[in-house]
Design an enzyme around this catalytic site. Sequence first.
Site, short mmCIF file in Angstrom:
data_model
loop_
_atom_site.label_atom_id
_atom_site.label_comp_id
_atom_site.label_asym_id
_atom_site.label_seq_id
_atom_site.Cartn_x
_atom_site.Cartn_y
_atom_site.Cartn_z
N PHE A 74 0.80 -1.30 0.02
CA PHE A 74 0.00 -0.09 0.00
C PHE A 74 0.95 1.16 0.09
CE2 PHE A 74 -2.55 -3.15 2.41
CZ PHE A 74 -3.51 -3.12 1.81
N ASP A 75 0.42 2.08 -0.79
CA ASP A 75 1.03 3.59 -0.60
C ASP A 75 0.16 4.04 0.71
OD1 ASP A 75 2.09 6.20 -0.97
OD2 ASP A 75 0.50 6.94 -2.21
N GLY A 76 0.70 5.10 1.27
CA GLY A 76 0.07 5.66 2.52
C GLY A 76 -0.74 6.78 2.21
N PHE A 126 -1.09 -0.80 -4.53
CA PHE A 126 -2.15 0.17 -4.33
C PHE A 126 -1.45 1.37 -4.31
CE2 PHE A 126 -4.39 -3.32 -2.72
CZ PHE A 126 -5.59 -3.37 -3.31
N ASP A 185 -2.13 6.17 -5.33
CA ASP A 185 -3.12 6.98 -5.58
C ASP A 185 -2.68 7.62 -7.06
OD1 ASP A 185 -2.60 10.04 -4.30
OD2 ASP A 185 -1.27 8.30 -3.92
#
Length: 319
Positions: A171-173, A288, A290
């Site tokens: 995951f990105d944060g 993931f 954004d």
Amino acid sequence: PKPQNAITVAVSSRALFNLVEEQRIYVEQGVEKYVEYQQKNENIILKPEAHWAVDFHIFNLQALEHVNTRLLELYPDDEERFDIVLMTNNHAQVGVRLINSINHYGLTIERFCMTGGESPIGYLTAYLTNLYLSADSDKVQEAIEAGIASATMFTANKDVVYSDTQLRVAFDGDAVIFSDESEQIFKEQGLDRFFEHEQLNENKPLAQGPLKGFLEDLGKLQKKFYAKNERLNCPIRTYLVTARSAASSGARVLKTLRSWGLEIDEALFLAGAPKGPILVKIRPHIFFDDQMFHIEGAQKLGAIAAHVPYGIAQKYQKS
């Protein structure tokens, strides 16, 4: 498992299979010709554009099924495990070809939702969906706005071997696990103001982002293995891969996770360095983020990437 006990992952048919030709027929010739084509070819197994692409997506689902197998060994009567739902706006007449293709690849997908041209997003809540994966960015955006953890799937551009004994999720944060509050500061006021803001608010937890709930779901399953003294052999591993700098803005992230009662197995603070080389080392089944330039970088190096269309970064990408 019963839907109320399961962790439901809904996937679209286009996230699994290459339906480019079928989509062309639908657009150019209409729904009747599309359905006729699908029925005529229902015994021809759907395949990916690149020879490895569907194997990657299906391998992702097979990794979920491996977790289920391990959970059933430890908790034979427990229903808290992954359940996969095929969520598609295809017509029911196309269902036989989808079933044949899914059986060909050895997937256990028992629940289908075929909405006959209508958007399937309204059914996600009814199916108690924990994560929705689609190749249609508009539908993913619609699902995000409905409060459902969602991402647009992008196929890797090269062949990479993935673990078959451990589901790895990266995951990105900001704007993925966390809200885009801090990213707004960075985009609008610059890096120095961002660092200052994070240090001033180090002890104030970040608000949750669209995939916080899915990380929480993974954590619940991990704890079931830990309770059986299986921490070192846990078939789920989670990663935080963030462009943040550890010294300047990392403490708030870690304290936020702690305040939520969530563990992350590995936290990688890259201080603006490219994420691709790290993802090559991790080899996550899904990553993931954004921001599309991170997605594209991951694709080039063979990672399966999923774009989360949430937060201020979308405004800048469109412009």
